[in-house]
Design an enzyme around this catalytic site. Structure first.
Site: not given
Ligand code: ATR
Length: 279
Positions: A68, A104
């Site tokens: 990420k 997220d």
């Protein structure tokens, strides 16, 4: 030819993303293929796999651990959420550029507000942990109108530093960072979110029972593990509303799908397929 998408991570075999996006594509009538790519453990593996995927006509990638941070680093453009999170979980390849987003936090907020029916406006929210998972969640929670956010971490310094860094970006929503040991002085919370990696070690962060307000929601970001040590701790503290992170997973996927395809999928079937009872 259908447009190509994929999830990239390492390891990746157990990723639910191909199933989720397959269901979304079917339900919305979108003609796409969605695969899983293992970026490997070797340095540069992510960058090579990304270049190969783009060269083969790939349109977008979901990005999971441990890539990420690298995904944000390769981007030409990044959303504010991705920049503040210091990480990206979705990439789009458009006009020769790489656009990075991080869904997220918004996935978490949508799960709590829409699926679990708890609007965050005016709520006191406690985030446990001061790693990447908390970093990505704070701004979307503030945007939803939380009254107050506290980050509590085993290592107090990390929570204090993260709170100091993020506080100026929250539109005035109060944010405090402290050690888990100091939680006794912070009062009670309507939503308590476990964003530590403690569950993966079979442990729970040490949260005092008084942190759970009457009627509070206890939320563990991990999914598919049943009643985690944190959820058990919450139940023992008298908390009756318990949730794991399966809805966060499905909702962040829906955000990426909508950003890529311009159509928002209904998430109920994916949720029903992936939910594991909390027992
Ligand atoms: P992520 O990016 O998934 O958030 P991370 O950056 O490695 O992962 O952060 C893990 C978090 O879980 C940290 O806040 C860590 O606390 P420390 O900063 O004190 O290490 C927290 N954590 C891990 N195991 C824990 C445990 N057994 N009890 C409490 N907190 C724990």
């Amino acid at each position: 030819m259908p447009d190509r998408y994929a999830v990239i991570g390492h390891p990746i075999a157990h990723s639910k993303s191909p199933l989720i996006h397959g269901l979304f594509a079917q339900a919305t009538g979108q003609d796409i293929v969605y695969e899983a790519i293992d970026g490997g453990a070797a340095p540069g593996g992510f960058q090579r796999a990304l270049a190969d995927f783009r060269a083969a006509g790939g349109r977008g990638l979901n990005v999971t651990l441990p890539f990420k941070l690298a995904a944000l680093a390769v981007a030409d453009l990044a959303s504010e959420d991705a920049r503040l999170a210091g990480a990206a979980n979705a990439l789009r390849f458009e006009d020769g550029r790489i656009e990075a987003r991080n869904f997220d936090g918004i996935g978490l907020v949508r799960d709590i507000e829409v699926n679990l029916g708890l609007p965050l406006a005016g709520r006191r929210v406690l985030l446990l942990g001061a790693g990447g998972a908390t970093r990505g969640a704070v701004r979307p929670i503030a945007r939803a109108g939380a009254a107050r956010i506290v980050i509590a971490n085993r290592t107090a310094d990390k929570a204090e530093a993260l709170a100091a860094e993020l506080a100026p970006h929250l539109g005035g929503v109060p944010l405090v960072g402290c050690g888990l040991a100091a939680l006794g002085t912070q009062g009670a919370f309507d939503v308590v979110i476990n964003a530590t990696s403690a569950s993966l070690d079979g442990q729970a962060p040490a949260v005092p029972a008084g942190a759970f307000a009457p009627g509070a929601l206890a939320y563990d970001m991990v999914y598919g593990k049943g009643l985690t040590p944190f959820l058990r701790l919450a139940r023992q503290a008298g908390c009756a509303r318990l949730a794991d992170g399966v809805g966060m997973l499905v909702e962040q996927a829906a955000e990426a799908f909508a950003a890529w395809r311009g159509v928002r999928p209904d998430t109920r079937e994916a949720l029903a397929r992936l939910t594991v009872p909390l027992a």
